[in-house]
Design an enzyme around this catalytic site. Structure first.
Site, PDB file in Angstrom:
ATOM      1  N   ASP A   1       0.823  -1.211   0.000  1.00  0.00           N
ATOM      2  CA  ASP A   1       0.000   0.000   0.000  1.00  0.00           C
ATOM      3  C   ASP A   1       0.856   1.259   0.000  1.00  0.00           C
ATOM      4  O   ASP A   1       2.087   1.188   0.112  1.00  0.00           O
ATOM      5  CB  ASP A   1      -0.976  -0.009   1.192  1.00  0.00           C
TER       6      ASP A   1
ATOM      7  N   ASP B   1      -7.706  -2.440  14.077  1.00  0.00           N
ATOM      8  CA  ASP B   1      -9.117  -2.565  13.665  1.00  0.00           C
ATOM      9  C   ASP B   1      -9.340  -3.762  12.737  1.00  0.00           C
ATOM     10  O   ASP B   1     -10.409  -3.905  12.150  1.00  0.00           O
ATOM     11  CB  ASP B   1      -9.607  -1.258  13.007  1.00  0.00           C
TER      12      ASP B   1
ATOM     13  N   HIS C   1      -7.608  -4.515   9.932  1.00  0.00           N
ATOM     14  CA  HIS C   1      -7.266  -4.386   8.507  1.00  0.00           C
ATOM     15  C   HIS C   1      -6.011  -5.180   8.148  1.00  0.00           C
ATOM     16  O   HIS C   1      -5.131  -5.364   8.982  1.00  0.00           O
ATOM     17  CB  HIS C   1      -7.120  -2.914   8.078  1.00  0.00           C
TER      18      HIS C   1
ATOM     19  N   GLU D   1      -9.793  -1.547   5.149  1.00  0.00           N
ATOM     20  CA  GLU D   1     -10.447  -1.258   6.408  1.00  0.00           C
ATOM     21  C   GLU D   1     -11.727  -2.093   6.542  1.00  0.00           C
ATOM     22  O   GLU D   1     -12.218  -2.658   5.553  1.00  0.00           O
ATOM     23  CB  GLU D   1     -10.766   0.245   6.488  1.00  0.00           C
TER      24      GLU D   1
HETATM   25  C1  F6R Z   1       1.351  -1.762   6.034  1.00  0.00           C
HETATM   26  C2  F6R Z   1       0.017  -2.344   6.106  1.00  0.00           C
HETATM   27  C3  F6R Z   1      -0.776  -2.363   7.358  1.00  0.00           C
HETATM   28  C4  F6R Z   1       0.055  -2.633   8.605  1.00  0.00           C
HETATM   29  C5  F6R Z   1      -0.827  -2.497   9.842  1.00  0.00           C
HETATM   30  C6  F6R Z   1      -0.032  -2.729  11.109  1.00  0.00           C
HETATM   31  O1  F6R Z   1       1.877  -1.906   4.740  1.00  0.00           O
HETATM   32  O2  F6R Z   1      -0.450  -2.801   5.115  1.00  0.00           O
HETATM   33  O3  F6R Z   1      -1.775  -3.357   7.258  1.00  0.00           O
HETATM   34  O4  F6R Z   1       0.622  -3.905   8.524  1.00  0.00           O
HETATM   35  O5  F6R Z   1      -1.393  -1.236   9.879  1.00  0.00           O
HETATM   36  O6  F6R Z   1       0.878  -1.692  11.272  1.00  0.00           O
HETATM   37  P1  F6R Z   1       2.067  -1.819  12.292  1.00  0.00           P
HETATM   38  O7  F6R Z   1       2.906  -2.943  11.837  1.00  0.00           O
HETATM   39  O8  F6R Z   1       2.816  -0.512  12.209  1.00  0.00           O
HETATM   40  O9  F6R Z   1       1.463  -2.068  13.616  1.00  0.00           O
END
Ligand code: F6R
Length: 259
Positions: free
Chosen positions: A66, A135, A137, A142
């Site tokens: 992303d 959450d 995702h 989301e």
């Molecule tokens: C990042 C992504 C997100 C993260 C998620 C957890 O490329 O796709 O799904 O993996 O937001 O973020 P962290 O690892 O910072 O807790």
């Protein structure tokens, strides 16, 4: 069912996944990796450095999950910058072979299709690294995201923006929109490796692995994939009801079976 591996600390998880990735690259020098950003995969990227020291990585290809929309690609927190800094440069990968969705406003209407075509041209993603948001995702899909979704623009939830505010000077600077591989895109990867570390991930992780398959918990889409490895520390495993079985299964894992 996903294989769930509970490790004492994130560093052990990083080592485990890095050695599997190194094994896969030795077998397939032009392996196509799916690359997550954020804090969770950092132990993997750190462990990959020694694991790949003697491995030819010049053919490795990669696709980030992303990118923020409207953030200058040169901003230190754009995922283009993060992937360059945390993955491409330290591991000596060829920058021309590593792609990140294009989040610039100019062309954003077609950026998803362009990215999907590039993944298809590469023959698909062989091994996709994933983190999970508090959450639920994965990628930036989301809650409510379609399981059939492809790479497209999404609006980040307030919770995700608050969680990611730590990377920016102020919470207001966290972009409102992102472009993310869809759940349908992620489900087409050959193997999913979902990592989660820390107590703040326990509820989302348990819902994704053991809860009902539901668009309300995008991470639960992994239950539809035939080859999923979940690597978690004790804190992130705290709400798993079958933790004893996962430990038992891993302790008795057939020696011939890779991750
Ligand atoms: C990042 C992504 C997100 C993260 C998620 C957890 O490329 O796709 O799904 O993996 O937001 O973020 P962290 O690892 O910072 O807790």
């Amino acid at each position: 069912m996903a294989e769930v591996i509970i490790v004492p600390r994130s560093a052990e998880g990083g080592n485990l996944v890095a050695s599997e990735i190194a094994r896969r690259i030795r077998a397939t020098p032009d392996l196509v990796l799916g690359l997550a950003t954020g804090s969770t995969p950092l132990p993997v990227y750190e462990a990959l450095r020694p694991a790949l020291a003697e491995v030819d990585v010049s053919g490795v290809r990669g696709f980030a999950l992303d990118e923020y929309v409207g953030l200058d690609p040169a901003h230190p927190q754009s995922y283009r910058s993060v992937i360059a800094r945390e993955v491409v440069e330290p591991l000596g990968l060829d920058p021309a072979r590593i792609r990140v969705p294009d989040g610039r406003l100019d062309g954003i209407a077609h950026a998803g299709e362009v990215y999907e075509a590039a993944i298809m041209d590469a023959g698909g993603i062989a091994l996709q690294i994933l983190g999970i948001g508090t959450d639920g995702h994965i990628g930036f899909n989301e809650p409510g995201s379609s399981f059939a979704s492809r790479t497209r623009v999404k609006t980040l939830t307030e919770q995700t923006r608050a969680d990611n505010a730590r990377f920016f000077a102020s919470p207001d600077e966290v972009p409102m929109h992102c472009i993310t591989q869809g759940l349908g895109t992620i489900l087409e990867a050959g193997q999913l490796v979902l990592l989660a570390f820390g107590r703040s991930k326990a509820a989302a992780l348990a819902a994704a692995v053991e809860g009902p398959v539901s668009a309300s918990v995008p991470g639960s889409a992994i239950q539809l994939h035939p080859h999923v490895t979940v690597v978690v520390d004790e804190d992130a495993a705290a709400e798993l009801t079958r933790a004893d079985y996962y430990r038992y299964a891993y302790a008795n894992k057939p020696t011939w079976q890779g991750l």
